[in-house]
Write a protein that holds these residues in place. Sequence first.
Motif, short mmCIF file in Angstrom:
data_model
loop_
_atom_site.label_atom_id
_atom_site.label_comp_id
_atom_site.label_asym_id
_atom_site.label_seq_id
_atom_site.Cartn_x
_atom_site.Cartn_y
_atom_site.Cartn_z
N PRO A 90 0.82 -1.22 0.00
CA PRO A 90 0.00 0.00 0.00
C PRO A 90 0.85 1.27 0.00
O PRO A 90 1.85 1.36 0.71
N VAL A 91 0.43 2.24 -0.81
CA VAL A 91 1.13 3.51 -0.92
C VAL A 91 0.27 4.61 -0.32
O VAL A 91 -0.91 4.76 -0.67
N LEU A 92 0.85 5.37 0.60
CA LEU A 92 0.16 6.53 1.18
C LEU A 92 0.86 7.79 0.70
O LEU A 92 2.09 7.87 0.70
N PHE A 93 0.06 8.76 0.27
CA PHE A 93 0.62 9.98 -0.30
C PHE A 93 0.15 11.18 0.49
O PHE A 93 -1.03 11.34 0.77
N ASP A 94 1.10 12.04 0.86
CA ASP A 94 0.83 13.26 1.62
C ASP A 94 1.22 14.46 0.75
O ASP A 94 2.41 14.77 0.62
#
Length: 269
Positions: A90-94
């Motif tokens: 999973p990739v989380l982007f801020d």
Amino acid sequence: MNMERVGQLLEKVREANPLIHNITNVVVTNFTANGLLALGASPVMAYAKQEVADMAGIAGALVLNMGTLDEQVVEAMLIAGKSANDHGVPVLFDPVGAGATPYRTKTAQTMVQEVKTAIVRGNAAEISHVIGESWEIKGVDAGEGKGDVVALAKMAAKKLGTIVAITGKVDVITDGERTYLIRNGHPILTKVTGTGCLLTSVMGAFAAVDDDVLFAGAAALVCYGVAAEQAAQKTAEEGPGSFQFQFLNELAIATPDDVRRKGVLEVME
């Protein structure tokens, strides 16, 4: 039932000790690493384009944070993001400061177009600019804004095909259909740099240990908010410096029972 599950997820993070690969900004690297360690996760900060694909491929989650941007960082983020996608990580982007400058906005939009994200987390101004909507922004902080944050979050989730979390006085997280509101946290979080950035990484730790990424993100928001409330209470007369240290302590010592008693998680119908 929901709060029981939140407490169980906190325990699961501590037991699993997931490896969280962070490509984050220079302002918050140390705080993010210490926060993840306190929580019970295992942080790694790898930025070189020669290794990010390998590191992302073995991580429990990848967190991309564009707080301090340059060409090399953007290239490394894209390489890591695509590798994570290939390996089912999973990739989380801020999208820190999206809307502050054209370069920052364009970079955020490129990232969500080229990398499949599990969660995009930001304030209302950042999220609105990622999807090309208008919202006040000053530097990397959200303006007051007059829009409907829940409607914005749902619109962004549907438009981007991802889970969107908009954090503020009340946190909203949605996949466009299911929506949770989280009413935990404390205003003093805004007086310590990096608390939003660390939050995205904490959400990554929870997403790494549960397939229901939406609920995992909501659980992370609850646990983070409860830890902040407990730290603020214990350092009420002392200011943000003491709060920052105690907040790290609370990430480590907050119990599932604390979360069950103090967590406020609302399911929107």
